[in-house]
Design a protein around this motif. Structure first.
Motif, PDB file in Angstrom:
ATOM      1  N   ILE A 380     -48.593  71.649 -15.801  1.00  0.00           N
ATOM      2  CA  ILE A 380     -48.981  71.909 -14.405  1.00  0.00           C
ATOM      3  C   ILE A 380     -47.767  72.002 -13.494  1.00  0.00           C
ATOM      4  N   ILE A 381     -46.598  71.585 -13.977  1.00  0.00           N
ATOM      5  CA  ILE A 381     -45.376  71.630 -13.151  1.00  0.00           C
ATOM      6  C   ILE A 381     -44.820  73.045 -13.172  1.00  0.00           C
ATOM      7  N   LYS A 382     -44.809  73.684 -12.015  1.00  0.00           N
ATOM      8  CA  LYS A 382     -44.359  75.076 -11.907  1.00  0.00           C
ATOM      9  C   LYS A 382     -42.901  75.186 -11.431  1.00  0.00           C
ATOM     10  N   ALA A 383     -42.364  74.073 -10.932  1.00  0.00           N
ATOM     11  CA  ALA A 383     -40.952  74.047 -10.520  1.00  0.00           C
ATOM     12  C   ALA A 383     -40.507  72.592 -10.507  1.00  0.00           C
ATOM     13  N   GLY A 384     -39.243  72.318 -10.839  1.00  0.00           N
ATOM     14  CA  GLY A 384     -38.758  70.957 -10.847  1.00  0.00           C
ATOM     15  C   GLY A 384     -39.237  70.161 -12.033  1.00  0.00           C
ATOM     16  N   SER A 385     -39.464  68.854 -11.812  1.00  0.00           N
ATOM     17  CA  SER A 385     -39.859  67.952 -12.900  1.00  0.00           C
ATOM     18  C   SER A 385     -40.876  66.940 -12.389  1.00  0.00           C
ATOM     19  N   LYS A 386     -41.429  66.162 -13.354  1.00  0.00           N
ATOM     20  CA  LYS A 386     -42.420  65.168 -12.938  1.00  0.00           C
ATOM     21  C   LYS A 386     -41.751  64.062 -12.131  1.00  0.00           C
ATOM     22  N   PRO A 387     -42.514  63.314 -11.316  1.00  0.00           N
ATOM     23  CA  PRO A 387     -41.895  62.348 -10.386  1.00  0.00           C
ATOM     24  C   PRO A 387     -41.325  61.116 -11.083  1.00  0.00           C
ATOM     25  N   GLY A 388     -40.254  60.629 -10.548  1.00  0.00           N
ATOM     26  CA  GLY A 388     -39.692  59.347 -10.949  1.00  0.00           C
ATOM     27  C   GLY A 388     -39.867  58.373  -9.796  1.00  0.00           C
ATOM     28  N   THR A 389     -39.130  57.260  -9.835  1.00  0.00           N
ATOM     29  CA  THR A 389     -39.225  56.271  -8.769  1.00  0.00           C
ATOM     30  C   THR A 389     -38.783  56.888  -7.436  1.00  0.00           C
ATOM     31  N   ASN A 390     -39.648  56.661  -6.414  1.00  0.00           N
ATOM     32  CA  ASN A 390     -39.406  57.184  -5.071  1.00  0.00           C
ATOM     33  C   ASN A 390     -39.368  58.715  -5.036  1.00  0.00           C
ATOM     34  N   GLU A 391     -40.121  59.341  -5.934  1.00  0.00           N
ATOM     35  CA  GLU A 391     -40.219  60.797  -5.966  1.00  0.00           C
ATOM     36  C   GLU A 391     -41.682  61.228  -5.922  1.00  0.00           C
TER      37      GLU A 391
END
Length: 652
Positions: A380-391
């Motif tokens: 489902i991620i079309k740009a960037g990456s999955k969230p990390g801490t504080n993202e």
């Protein structure tokens, strides 16, 4: 020595209540090796007597005994066996089956013997050579002269090696040369130790035999011995007879179907179109289900179970700060979920209420804001990456494109302020704010929106704001997709003080709901298509009734040869089943052929094969074709079997 004995044979026909006696007490003895001519004028009862001797007529008084066995004309099975093993018929009208070749006409009788297929062909060929037709074997009856047809009839009568040959006016339609040749053949048959009974009104024919029985006005008024009966060979080994095999009925049905292929092809095409439509809609239903499953599974993990607190009669989804503690999931409850068999891990999570983010003095609504878990696929991620801490990852359509419609990927890396509403342990609303970085952009498609951060990020922000840190939901990761349903059931079964605690939702639950709707739609479409099968069934019924009418004489011939009512029913049922079978084959060809064309066109739109025919679809269609064909054949086949053999033989 007497082989066939008739005692006090009486037969009358009735017109209303008026009785017309035809046979008025016939007593006759016959022995093997005789060539007996029953002589008399038309209407004297010759044909009626022949039908009684031949086991075709059951409505008479008196007795018939052959080879020491009393023939009970009330027992149809015994009459079938008697005709099959003892009687051979030669008719004035030849009575050959038009759609069969000369060889096949002779083989019809041999199909009720215990000879192998090769032995049957060899014997039929040998008999045709004997009657001088070795060069006519592959022809059909309509390609033969009258004399040749009669020779085929003689070969057929001899084929099963019967002890009695009944010849009904065997030379009535022949010229003098063919008459002499046929009479010579009949005499040769008598010399082989068979009983030949020729029914005739010709004195010339009668003089050719060993004995003349004169019949007048239903009585015998003369019985003259012309010469002694021929000696019966002592080493004569006869061919054994047996009931007709089902395979022979199907083979004969196929021969007729092939002979009338032009007419039957239209019936098969009509039936095939109905079957094709049913198969096509079933395949379309499979394809739509597979497409939906593919799309859902590409977005959501099929091994993940989403768990929320159970709320009777209300919504199961509760925000982290929008309900009481009874709507949240505590750490002890998380541990209980981890203890379930086949659970790999449990991820607590939040559903955030009233989420918003501010970027460059512009505020964006973060509807459907929650935490990342194993439920989500990285597809489902079309740009960037999955969230990390504080993202945070933001929705493509409602946030990223609103930020920049031309360069929506540029939002990745932006520092944003995210706000939402949580609650304290006693349910008091608390605003929460957190600085985050946009790590990526996601797109679920299908008008679904979502914005995702991490559980740790939300937990830390809630704690800093004095809000409750208990989870609002949990994602249970199962070790294998086949165990998902069982784990979900165990989650739903967890109770405290008799009260249900959780509601488990799986990808399968979503797919089941969608598939139920798809199945309902495709079933309705298939049922509508199935209406054409009713029309096809009616077409088959009409065709089979026409076939019975056209083949009435053939039915009489087959019964005279010894086939039973069951054999006649099976013959017509077999033909209908073959129509159903070939319709099914044609339907499969249409389904795969046109299905491939449609898939090619639809693939350009959905990048997926939308028509998927399964083995189950094909088997179901096959069963449907056979059942329809069988039901359509029942009435015509029953009518054919009930025909009186004598009436059938006299049909035009």
């Amino acid at each position: 020595m007497t082989f066939l004995a008739l005692r006090d044979i009486r037969k009358s026909y009735f017109l209303g209540k008026d009785e017309f006696p035809v046979l008025k007490g016939i007593d006759l003895d016959f022995e093997l090796g005789e060539f007996v001519s029953i002589l008399g004028e038309s209407g004297g009862g010759k044909s009626t007597l022949m039908n009684i001797i031949g086991g075709l007529d059951r409505e008479f008084d008196g007795s018939v005994t052959f080879d020491g066995t009393l023939l009970d004309h009330r027992k149809e099975k015994q009459l079938d066996e008697y005709r099959r093993g003892t009687i051979g018929y030669i008719y004035q009208a030849y009575n050959l089956i038009s759609h069969l070749t000369v060889l096949d006409n002779v083989l019809v009788s041999l199909e009720m013997t215990d000879l192998t297929q090769k032995e049957r062909i060899d014997r039929a060929t040998e008999l045709l050579v004997r009657v001088g037709l070795e060069d006519q074997i592959k022809k059909h009856p309509n390609q033969l002269s009258g004399g040749q047809k009669q020779r085929v009839a003689i070969a057929r009568a001899l084929a099963s090696d019967p002890k009695i040959i009944i010849a009904d006016e065997p030379t009535g339609a022949l010229d003098s040369q063919n008459t002499a040749e046929v009479l010579e053949l009949l005499e040769e048959i008598a010399k082989e130790g068979k009983l030949v009974i020729a029914v005739t009104h010709s004195q010339e024919v009668a003089n050719h035999g060993t004995r003349i029985v004169h019949l007048a006005d239903g009585k015998i008024d003369g019985d003259t011995r012309l010469k002694p009966a021929f000696d019966v060979p002592t080493d004569n080994v006869r061919i054994s007879d047996r009931p007709l095999k089902a395979s022979a009925s199907y083979a004969n049905a196929f021969k007729h179907l092939r002979y009338t292929f032009g007419r039957n092809s239209l019936i098969m095409l009509g039936t095939a179109i109905g079957l094709f439509a049913v198969m096509l809609f079933s395949g379309l239903g499979n394809g739509v289900k597979a497409y939906i499953a593919d799309q859902v599974n590409s977005l959501a993990n099929p091994t993940a179970v989403t768990v929320q607190r159970y709320t009777k009669g209300g919504s199961d989804q509760q925000g982290a700060g929008t309900g009481s503690s009874t709507q949240l999931i505590s750490d002890s409850q998380i541990k209980k979920l981890k203890s379930i068999n086949n659970v790999q891990k449990v991820e607590p999570g939040y559903i955030l209420a009233n989420g918003q983010t501010k970027i460059s003095d512009k505020t964006y609504s973060l509807s459907n804001m929650t935490t990342w878990s194993a439920s989500y696929q990285t597809k489902i991620i079309k740009a960037g990456s999955k969230p990390g801490t504080n993202e945070i990852v933001v929705d493509k359509n409602t946030v990223a494109k609103e930020y920049s419609s031309k360069n929506w990927k540029s939002i990745v890396g932006q520092k944003v302020t995210v706000t939402w509403v949580a609650t304290t342990a006693d349910g008091t609303p608390v605003p929460v704010s957190k600085e985050m970085t946009v790590s990526g952009v996601i797109d679920f498609g299908h008008n679904q929106t979502s914005n995702l951060t991490t559980y740790q990020t939300v937990q830390a922000a809630n704690k800093a704001a004095g809000a409750s840190t208990d989870a609002a939901m949990a994602t249970v990761k199962v070790n294998d997709a086949k165990n998902v349903s069982a784990v979900a059931k165990k989650v739903n079964a967890i109770k405290t003080d008799g009260a249900r605690q959780f509601t488990a939702t799986t990808v399968g639950d979503i797919l089941d709901t969608i598939n139920t709707i798809v199945s309902l739609a495709t079933t309705v479409l298939a049922a509508i298509a199935g209406i054409s099968l009713v029309v096809s069934a009616l077409m088959i019924i009409v065709t089979m009734f026409m076939s019975v009418s056209e083949r009435t004489k053939e039915i009489g011939i087959l019964r005279a040869l010894g086939e039973s009512k069951k054999d006649i029913r099976r013959l017509f049922t077999a033909e209908s089943l073959l129509i159903g079978f070939f319709s099914f084959i044609l339907a499969v060809i249409l389904a795969f052929g046109l299905g491939a064309v449609l898939n090619s066109a639809l693939y350009k739109i959905a990048s997926f094969n939308m028509i998927q025919l399964s083995v189950g679809n094909i088997v179901t269609t096959f069963i449907l074709a056979i059942v329809i064909a069988y039901i359509a054949a029942l009435l015509p086949a029953r009518r054919a079997a009930k025909l009186n053999p004598i009436d059938a033989l006299s049909a035009d």
